[in-house]
Design a protein around this motif. Structure first.
Motif, PDB file in Angstrom:
ATOM      1  N   HIS A  35      -6.063 -22.263  24.327  1.00  0.00           N
ATOM      2  CA  HIS A  35      -4.988 -21.330  23.993  1.00  0.00           C
ATOM      3  C   HIS A  35      -5.575 -19.956  23.660  1.00  0.00           C
ATOM      4  O   HIS A  35      -6.660 -19.872  23.099  1.00  0.00           O
ATOM      5  CB  HIS A  35      -4.224 -21.834  22.766  1.00  0.00           C
ATOM      6  N   TYR A  51      -3.411 -21.472  27.930  1.00  0.00           N
ATOM      7  CA  TYR A  51      -2.022 -21.406  27.492  1.00  0.00           C
ATOM      8  C   TYR A  51      -1.926 -20.044  26.801  1.00  0.00           C
ATOM      9  O   TYR A  51      -2.573 -19.813  25.777  1.00  0.00           O
ATOM     10  CB  TYR A  51      -1.685 -22.527  26.509  1.00  0.00           C
ATOM     11  N   GLU A  53      -0.384 -17.518  24.514  1.00  0.00           N
ATOM     12  CA  GLU A  53       0.444 -17.696  23.330  1.00  0.00           C
ATOM     13  C   GLU A  53       0.701 -16.369  22.630  1.00  0.00           C
ATOM     14  O   GLU A  53      -0.006 -15.383  22.860  1.00  0.00           O
ATOM     15  CB  GLU A  53      -0.271 -18.624  22.323  1.00  0.00           C
ATOM     16  N   THR A  57       3.382 -18.772  18.263  1.00  0.00           N
ATOM     17  CA  THR A  57       3.310 -20.053  18.980  1.00  0.00           C
ATOM     18  C   THR A  57       1.942 -20.709  18.792  1.00  0.00           C
ATOM     19  O   THR A  57       1.850 -21.935  18.717  1.00  0.00           O
ATOM     20  CB  THR A  57       3.621 -19.902  20.480  1.00  0.00           C
ATOM     21  N   LYS A  61       0.359 -24.937  16.992  1.00  0.00           N
ATOM     22  CA  LYS A  61      -0.463 -25.941  17.672  1.00  0.00           C
ATOM     23  C   LYS A  61      -1.320 -26.699  16.669  1.00  0.00           C
ATOM     24  O   LYS A  61      -1.613 -26.207  15.589  1.00  0.00           O
ATOM     25  CB  LYS A  61      -1.375 -25.275  18.718  1.00  0.00           C
ATOM     26  N   HIS A  62      -1.749 -27.912  17.043  1.00  0.00           N
ATOM     27  CA  HIS A  62      -2.662 -28.722  16.236  1.00  0.00           C
ATOM     28  C   HIS A  62      -4.087 -28.398  16.689  1.00  0.00           C
ATOM     29  O   HIS A  62      -4.649 -29.096  17.529  1.00  0.00           O
ATOM     30  CB  HIS A  62      -2.346 -30.206  16.398  1.00  0.00           C
ATOM     31  N   LEU A  63      -4.620 -27.317  16.137  1.00  0.00           N
ATOM     32  CA  LEU A  63      -5.900 -26.796  16.608  1.00  0.00           C
ATOM     33  C   LEU A  63      -7.085 -27.525  15.979  1.00  0.00           C
ATOM     34  O   LEU A  63      -7.086 -27.829  14.786  1.00  0.00           O
ATOM     35  CB  LEU A  63      -6.002 -25.303  16.314  1.00  0.00           C
ATOM     36  N   SER A  77      -6.703 -27.428  21.201  1.00  0.00           N
ATOM     37  CA  SER A  77      -5.831 -28.349  20.470  1.00  0.00           C
ATOM     38  C   SER A  77      -6.113 -29.810  20.828  1.00  0.00           C
ATOM     39  O   SER A  77      -6.622 -30.119  21.904  1.00  0.00           O
ATOM     40  CB  SER A  77      -4.369 -28.031  20.769  1.00  0.00           C
ATOM     41  N   GLU A  79      -3.805 -31.913  21.476  1.00  0.00           N
ATOM     42  CA  GLU A  79      -2.904 -32.233  22.586  1.00  0.00           C
ATOM     43  C   GLU A  79      -3.560 -31.937  23.934  1.00  0.00           C
ATOM     44  O   GLU A  79      -3.443 -32.736  24.880  1.00  0.00           O
ATOM     45  CB  GLU A  79      -1.589 -31.440  22.469  1.00  0.00           C
TER      46      GLU A  79
END
Length: 185
Positions: A35, A51, A53, A57, A61-63, A77, A79
């Motif tokens: 990201h 991504y 951002e 945003t 995220k789950h960084l 992240s 994800e």
């Protein structure tokens, strides 16, 4: 099969993204999409290269790690890792040296670090110009503390990283083939 993560790091212009794309094409090693809040370059695609951002945003995220580089935020992240591992057990990730250190701390048993360097740091600037970065963006990058930090392998990565001098693309490809063979044996 065991999950593995090849973390590719080095200074801006050292060839991190080129190497990651080559690994995907030549060895079917997916790249984790990270990201950023920086503007998209002329040839970049959202969800493929990064991504793209906004600060808002990105904060959602789950960084695993994040960094501010030349005034823009970057991060990776959980994800995105999971999405890449759904494609293959060996994946690659492009981050700065600080991010590489974080990944070694968070995933010490599955991370291998590849540090890219060049013989002459001037060639990094030439590469940035060839990829059509704006002159003011190049100047901002090469004068940043992060750029200077990423020119050398941090002491914490000394015993953990494979160092690859990326001066000649044919030699680099041969070294990458040998490295990937060690993962697959």
């Amino acid at each position: 099969m065991v999950k593995q993560l090849l973390v590719i790091t080095g200074a801006t212009g050292s060839g991190k993204t080129t190497v990651s794309h080559y690994l995907k094409t030549a060895f079917q090693i997916p790249q984790v999409v990270t990201h950023t809040t920086r503007p998209r370059r002329h040839n970049e695609v959202d969800g493929v290269d990064y991504y793209f951002e906004t600060p808002t945003t990105l904060a959602q995220k789950h960084l695993i790690e994040s960094v501010t580089y030349s005034g823009y935020q970057y991060g990776s992240s959980y994800e995105a890792l999971d999405l890449a591992w759904q494609k293959a057990p060996l994946i690659s990730l492009v981050v700065d040296t600080q991010g590489a250190q974080t990944y070694l701390e968070v995933f010490p048993k599955i991370v291998s670090v590849l540090f890219l360097t060049v013989s002459e740091s001037q060639s990094l600037i030439t590469r940035l110009e060839k990829r059509k970065d704006r002159p003011e963006a190049i100047q901002k990058r090469i004068t940043s503390a992060e750029f200077k930090r990423d020119l050398i392998l941090p002491p914490t990565l000394n015993q953990q990283a494979t160092v690859l001098r990326n001066d000649d693309w044919e030699s680099t490809k041969q070294a990458l083939a040998a490295l990937i063979a060690t993962f697959r044996n």
